[in-house]
Scaffold this motif. Sequence first.
Motif, PDB file in Angstrom:
ATOM      1  N   TRP A 109      19.742 -33.839 -55.570  1.00  0.00           N
ATOM      2  CA  TRP A 109      18.791 -34.164 -54.517  1.00  0.00           C
ATOM      3  C   TRP A 109      19.473 -34.262 -53.160  1.00  0.00           C
ATOM      4  O   TRP A 109      18.844 -34.047 -52.119  1.00  0.00           O
ATOM      5  N   ASN A 110      20.766 -34.571 -53.158  1.00  0.00           N
ATOM      6  CA  ASN A 110      21.541 -34.605 -51.927  1.00  0.00           C
ATOM      7  C   ASN A 110      21.513 -33.246 -51.232  1.00  0.00           C
ATOM      8  O   ASN A 110      21.365 -33.156 -50.013  1.00  0.00           O
ATOM      9  N   TYR A 111      21.618 -32.176 -52.016  1.00  0.00           N
ATOM     10  CA  TYR A 111      21.602 -30.835 -51.412  1.00  0.00           C
ATOM     11  C   TYR A 111      20.206 -30.428 -50.972  1.00  0.00           C
ATOM     12  O   TYR A 111      20.060 -29.646 -50.023  1.00  0.00           O
ATOM     13  N   LEU A 112      19.184 -30.954 -51.625  1.00  0.00           N
ATOM     14  CA  LEU A 112      17.818 -30.702 -51.163  1.00  0.00           C
ATOM     15  C   LEU A 112      17.625 -31.322 -49.778  1.00  0.00           C
ATOM     16  O   LEU A 112      17.048 -30.696 -48.878  1.00  0.00           O
ATOM     17  N   ALA A 113      18.120 -32.532 -49.609  1.00  0.00           N
ATOM     18  CA  ALA A 113      18.047 -33.196 -48.301  1.00  0.00           C
ATOM     19  C   ALA A 113      18.823 -32.398 -47.250  1.00  0.00           C
ATOM     20  O   ALA A 113      18.368 -32.235 -46.110  1.00  0.00           O
ATOM     21  N   ALA A 114      19.997 -31.883 -47.641  1.00  0.00           N
ATOM     22  CA  ALA A 114      20.823 -31.100 -46.714  1.00  0.00           C
ATOM     23  C   ALA A 114      20.101 -29.824 -46.284  1.00  0.00           C
ATOM     24  O   ALA A 114      20.189 -29.413 -45.117  1.00  0.00           O
ATOM     25  N   ILE A 115      19.386 -29.192 -47.216  1.00  0.00           N
ATOM     26  CA  ILE A 115      18.634 -27.974 -46.896  1.00  0.00           C
ATOM     27  C   ILE A 115      17.525 -28.273 -45.887  1.00  0.00           C
ATOM     28  O   ILE A 115      17.371 -27.567 -44.880  1.00  0.00           O
ATOM     29  N   LEU A 116      16.766 -29.327 -46.147  1.00  0.00           N
ATOM     30  CA  LEU A 116      15.663 -29.690 -45.250  1.00  0.00           C
ATOM     31  C   LEU A 116      16.175 -30.076 -43.864  1.00  0.00           C
ATOM     32  O   LEU A 116      15.602 -29.677 -42.843  1.00  0.00           O
ATOM     33  N   LEU A 120      21.961 -40.181 -49.830  1.00  0.00           N
ATOM     34  CA  LEU A 120      23.306 -39.595 -49.866  1.00  0.00           C
ATOM     35  C   LEU A 120      23.350 -38.304 -49.063  1.00  0.00           C
ATOM     36  O   LEU A 120      24.297 -38.058 -48.298  1.00  0.00           O
ATOM     37  N   GLY A 121      22.313 -37.473 -49.215  1.00  0.00           N
ATOM     38  CA  GLY A 121      22.253 -36.200 -48.500  1.00  0.00           C
ATOM     39  C   GLY A 121      22.172 -36.383 -46.999  1.00  0.00           C
ATOM     40  O   GLY A 121      22.757 -35.606 -46.239  1.00  0.00           O
ATOM     41  N   CYS A 122      21.459 -37.412 -46.553  1.00  0.00           N
ATOM     42  CA  CYS A 122      21.349 -37.686 -45.116  1.00  0.00           C
ATOM     43  C   CYS A 122      22.711 -38.013 -44.512  1.00  0.00           C
ATOM     44  O   CYS A 122      23.076 -37.501 -43.442  1.00  0.00           O
ATOM     45  N   PHE A 123      23.479 -38.853 -45.193  1.00  0.00           N
ATOM     46  CA  PHE A 123      24.804 -39.209 -44.679  1.00  0.00           C
ATOM     47  C   PHE A 123      25.792 -38.048 -44.815  1.00  0.00           C
ATOM     48  O   PHE A 123      26.641 -37.844 -43.939  1.00  0.00           O
ATOM     49  N   ASN A 124      25.673 -37.286 -45.902  1.00  0.00           N
ATOM     50  CA  ASN A 124      26.541 -36.127 -46.099  1.00  0.00           C
ATOM     51  C   ASN A 124      26.295 -35.085 -45.012  1.00  0.00           C
ATOM     52  O   ASN A 124      27.229 -34.531 -44.424  1.00  0.00           O
TER      53      ASN A 124
END
Length: 288
Positions: A34-41, A212-216
């Motif tokens: 889900w971290n990478y989904l956040a990164a994509i968005l 996690l994705g937001c901070f990454n």
Amino acid sequence: MIYIFLSICCSVTVAVLLKLARRYQINVLQAVMWNYLAAILLSFVFFRPAIGTIAVMPSTLTVVLGILLPVLFLVLAASVRNIGIVKTDIAQRLSLFIPILAALFIFGEKFSNMRIAGLIVGFIAIFLTLFRKSSGKQEKFSYLYPVLVFIGFGVIDVIFKKLSKIELIPYTSTLMIVFCISFIVAMVILLYTIVVKKQKVQLINFACGIVLGCFNFGNILFYMKAHRALADSPSTVFAAMNMGVILLGSLVGIIMFKEKVTRINYIGITLALAAILLITLSQANAVR
């Protein structure tokens, strides 16, 4: 300098979240996906890549990077869980020696005496930072994780540098493609655990993965903004970022999580900072 500070905070926060995952029984694999989904968005929002450039066939390096990122993320989580934030952060930051060695042996770059000294000090720092008297086989085996972090992030940095030289596709679009591949790879691994190991998908892992994705992503975004804001001083960004993460990561690990650091480890941390400073100064002198 505010962008550098924000990037440092985001980087250390990622390590803290991975450390807390075990305490609150968060499934790291699900969170990583889900971290990478956040990164994509977030890439769509901040980078606004052209759809046409995203739809092109990814290169071999892009695919390799897309596979390595989620796998290494899991290794990073295992390293933080087993040996702590302090040593994992230092192993990650000292991985810069791999692209530097690649510059020497692959790209034919000439090294100054200061840069060679920085490399020597750095490798000594790695040994002293990770040194600890082991009492069992399991503890010895756990030190494989920071070694993999060191090698993995170094290889990834080399690939990123090679991809950044490709002018046919904007770098932000390439990054978007990488995130998409990483999301697919993480999803395939997760589907395997669901079907074979009967693992349940939980909403809490989705929520933690988005955070996690937001901070990454914030780490990447602010790092890029710092380079743009200080375009004439890339070495300043490089030094401040690496030394800042080591210092803040060490403080958080020692104060917040009571991680045990010996006198030898403290010497290693000091030498790690000295090594990064030497390499940065040698880079600055080379630019002049």
